[in-house]
Design a protein around this motif. Structure first.
Motif, PDB file in Angstrom:
ATOM      1  N   THR A 120      13.720  -5.773  -5.155  1.00  0.00           N
ATOM      2  CA  THR A 120      14.954  -4.782  -5.265  1.00  0.00           C
ATOM      3  C   THR A 120      15.803  -4.633  -3.871  1.00  0.00           C
ATOM      4  OG1 THR A 120      13.786  -3.438  -6.843  1.00  0.00           O
ATOM      5  CG2 THR A 120      15.772  -2.502  -5.924  1.00  0.00           C
ATOM      6  N   ASP A 143      14.475  -4.281 -14.256  1.00  0.00           N
ATOM      7  CA  ASP A 143      13.053  -3.537 -13.729  1.00  0.00           C
ATOM      8  C   ASP A 143      13.129  -2.329 -14.732  1.00  0.00           C
ATOM      9  OD1 ASP A 143      10.783  -2.432 -13.316  1.00  0.00           O
ATOM     10  OD2 ASP A 143      10.885  -2.475 -11.138  1.00  0.00           O
ATOM     11  N   ARG A 146       9.428   0.843 -14.056  1.00  0.00           N
ATOM     12  CA  ARG A 146       9.237   2.061 -13.280  1.00  0.00           C
ATOM     13  C   ARG A 146      10.286   3.018 -13.345  1.00  0.00           C
ATOM     14  NH1 ARG A 146       9.392   1.954  -7.986  1.00  0.00           N
ATOM     15  NH2 ARG A 146      10.474  -0.108  -7.960  1.00  0.00           N
ATOM     16  N   GLN A 152      16.602   3.223  -7.713  1.00  0.00           N
ATOM     17  CA  GLN A 152      16.637   2.478  -6.355  1.00  0.00           C
ATOM     18  C   GLN A 152      17.622   1.487  -6.315  1.00  0.00           C
ATOM     19  OE1 GLN A 152      13.047   0.382  -5.835  1.00  0.00           O
ATOM     20  NE2 GLN A 152      13.537  -0.189  -3.985  1.00  0.00           N
ATOM     21  N   ASP A 195      17.440  -8.018 -10.793  1.00  0.00           N
ATOM     22  CA  ASP A 195      16.080  -7.646 -10.091  1.00  0.00           C
ATOM     23  C   ASP A 195      15.208  -7.446 -11.430  1.00  0.00           C
ATOM     24  OD1 ASP A 195      14.554  -6.154  -8.321  1.00  0.00           O
ATOM     25  OD2 ASP A 195      14.972  -4.195  -8.978  1.00  0.00           O
TER      26      ASP A 195
HETATM   27 MG   LIG Z   1      11.920  -3.312  -7.416  1.00  0.00          MG
END
Ligand SMILES: [Mg+2]
Ligand SMILES: Nc1nc2c(ncn2[C@@H]2O[C@H](COP(=O)(O)OP(=O)(O)OP(=O)(O)O)[C@@H](O)[C@H]2O)c(=O)[nH]1
Length: 311
Positions: A120, A143, A146, A152, A195
């Protein structure tokens, strides 16, 4: 600019300190030692290179070249092998002409790698670098595993002034990539950076998901150049080689991003990956900041590895 370059070089020198201690000081003892270039010399050299994470096969290849050169040039002095070795490493790690051609074309970058290696962060750094070069960049948050992952990446998109396509936690990663591909088409985006998750319920899931994502990109953006970068943590040593082998089986890896070279990196692994798996290291991460990503220059890297302590 000069200042910046110098700062970067000294950070790389500092990051490679551990390797330098393990490998280069061992090599210097050997090169400065008494005696001829004999079998004992080669055996000791082999030991030092392997202990520096260069890998068994790479070390064999390096030694073979060295033996040939020493013979052909009738070298007698151990000290003269230092230069030969440095030259050999630089050539072995040289990237060829087209390593960064994707930056000038419409392209899709897929960042893959196990969890925590810096995917990331690298996505954010790359987005920023390409934005500064005037490219339009779209980040895809594939992603969805999570909870914090999307946040993020959102933060990185903001800092890099890049656009973002993402979904909620638990969403389908391939669906995010599908949406991102179509957004890229509609907006005529120069570079789409995806990502991905470093961990799913198990490894098989992760690999299947990546295959699915690959199929979506192939189908949706056939005109774009494909670049799949495997992100590896530069402090992990031989395990990184193992990760590269596994990902190479399911993705067509076009390059490596070696991160955390500002920490206590194991520099030898860069040599091993390039020489054993024929995957070029294209970028290196030297910090957590947005500008802490550089193109990989074999010459610079080997010089940093062999830098004298006062450098
Ligand atoms: Mg990551
Ligand atoms: N010192 C240093 N830290 C880095 C570098 N690249 C990434 N990191 C740090 O490594 C940690 C993990 O980075 P991420 O980018 O979240 O890694 P990831 O591969 O996306 O992780 P997952 O999403 O969990 O799979 C963060 O704390 C980053 O700041 C680097 O080049 N140097």
């Amino acid at each position: 600019m000069e200042e910046e370059k110098k700062g970067f070089f000294s950070r790389l020198v500092a990051g490679l300190e551990k390797t330098r201690h393990a490998v280069v000081s061992g090599l210097d003892d050997l090169f400065n030692g008494p005696g001829e270039i004999d079998d004992t010399f080669y055996e000791e050299l082999e030991e030092v290179l392997i202990s520096g994470d260069m890998g068994v096969r790479t070390t064999e290849m390096i030694l073979e070249d060295l033996r040939e050169q020493v013979k052909a040039e009738h070298r007698k002095e151990r000290a003269s092998c230092r230069e030969l070795l440095i030259q050999n490493l630089k050539e072995r790690m040289d990237l060829g002409e087209n390593a960064y051609a994707f930056e000038q074309k419409k392209s899709v970058l897929l960042l893959v790698g196990v969890n925590g290696v810096g995917k990331t962060t690298t996505a954010g750094k790359l987005a920023s670098k390409l934005r500064k070069e005037g490219k339009s960049v779209l980040l895809a948050g594939a992603d969805t595993f999570r909870a914090a992952a999307v946040e993020q990446l959102k933060e990185w998109a903001f800092r890099a002034s890049a656009e973002l396509v993402s979904s909620k936690e638990g969403g389908d990663p391939a669906a995010v990539v599908f949406d991102a591909c179509n957004a890229a088409k509609a907006r005529n985006t120069d570079i789409l950076i995806c990502d991905t998750a470093g961990r799913l319920h198990n490894k098989k899931n992760l690999m299947e998901e990546l295959k699915k994502i690959n199929r979506v990109i192939d189908r949706e953006l056939p005109g774009y150049v494909r670049e799949t970068l495997l992100v590896l943590d530069g402090t992990t040593g031989q395990n990184a080689l193992e990760q590269a082998r596994e990902f190479k089986e399911i993705c067509e890896l076009s390059g490596i991003v070696l991160t955390k070279l500002d920490g206590s990196a194991k520099g030898g692994i860069a040599v091993a990956i390039q020489a054993e798996l024929q995957i070029p290291v294209k970028f290196i991460g030297i910090g957590e900041g947005i500008d802490d990503l550089r193109r990989f220059h074999s010459g610079e890297f080997v010089d940093a590895l062999f830098a004298k302590e006062e450098a």
